[in-house]
Enzyme design. Structure first.
Site, short mmCIF file in Angstrom:
data_model
loop_
_atom_site.label_atom_id
_atom_site.label_comp_id
_atom_site.label_asym_id
_atom_site.label_seq_id
_atom_site.Cartn_x
_atom_site.Cartn_y
_atom_site.Cartn_z
N GLU A 72 -22.80 -3.35 124.03
CA GLU A 72 -22.44 -4.56 123.72
C GLU A 72 -22.57 -5.13 122.06
OE1 GLU A 72 -25.87 -3.52 125.65
OE2 GLU A 72 -24.09 -4.58 127.17
N HIS A 99 -27.99 -2.89 103.70
CA HIS A 99 -27.02 -2.35 103.28
C HIS A 99 -26.01 -2.55 103.84
CE1 HIS A 99 -29.83 1.58 102.35
NE2 HIS A 99 -30.16 0.58 101.52
#
Ligand SMILES: O=C(CO)[C@H](O)[C@H](O)COP(=O)(O)O
Length: 148
Positions: A72, A99
């Site tokens: 996915e 991040h």
């Protein structure tokens, strides 16, 4: 927040639980399928549809769910502008936002209880990109490659 969500058969029950939970929490959830449980269905189409919707809908986030979340995530990342991260614990869920400014989270429904998976999604949705120069610089390098 608007959230675009998709799952194959392996993630179908978790998607159903997440759609209810997120709507009860006040989110605007768009379900890109699968619409019904089919043990033979394939994840790429629904994941790519959800990923394309995220890119077309500024400020939205996406959730793609399968058994492991790997395929996915791979499918979602084929869409230009998508940064899909596989979250498998609280830290990977929050770091994906802090991040990586991930705009899609992939979840492996067979790897967690429903409660654990919901907590991963909430950790992801509840975090913001740090905006730190080093992280933006790295994101820009990936984007630059993507545009070539
Ligand atoms: O996680 C996935 C892809 O990364 C799929 O959900 C998984 O491969 C489906 O497996 P099966 O067809 O054996 O139920």
């Amino acid at each position: 927040m608007r959230i675009h969500i998709a799952a194959d058969h392996a993630g179908f029950d978790l998607k159903t639980a997440l759609v209810s939970h997120l709507r009860e929490s006040g989110h605007d959830v768009v379900d890109h399928g699968a619409d019904t449980y089919d043990a033979e269905d394939d994840y790429p189409g629904v994941c790519i549809a959800a990923a394309e919707a995220v890119v077309a809908d500024a400020g939205s986030l996406g959730i793609v769910i399968g058994g492991s979340g790997n395929g996915e995530q791979i499918a979602a990342n084929k869409v230009r502008g998508v940064r899909a991260a596989l979250a498998w614990n609280r830290e990977t869920a929050t770091l994906a936002r802090q991040h990586n400014d991930a705009n899609v989270v992939a979840i492996g429904a067979r790897q967690h209880t429903t409660e654990e998976a919901i907590a991963l999604v909430e950790a992801f949705l509840g975090e913001a990109f740090s905006g730190d120069e080093r992280h933006q610089r790295r994101i820009d390098q990936v984007a630059e490659y993507e545009m070539r």
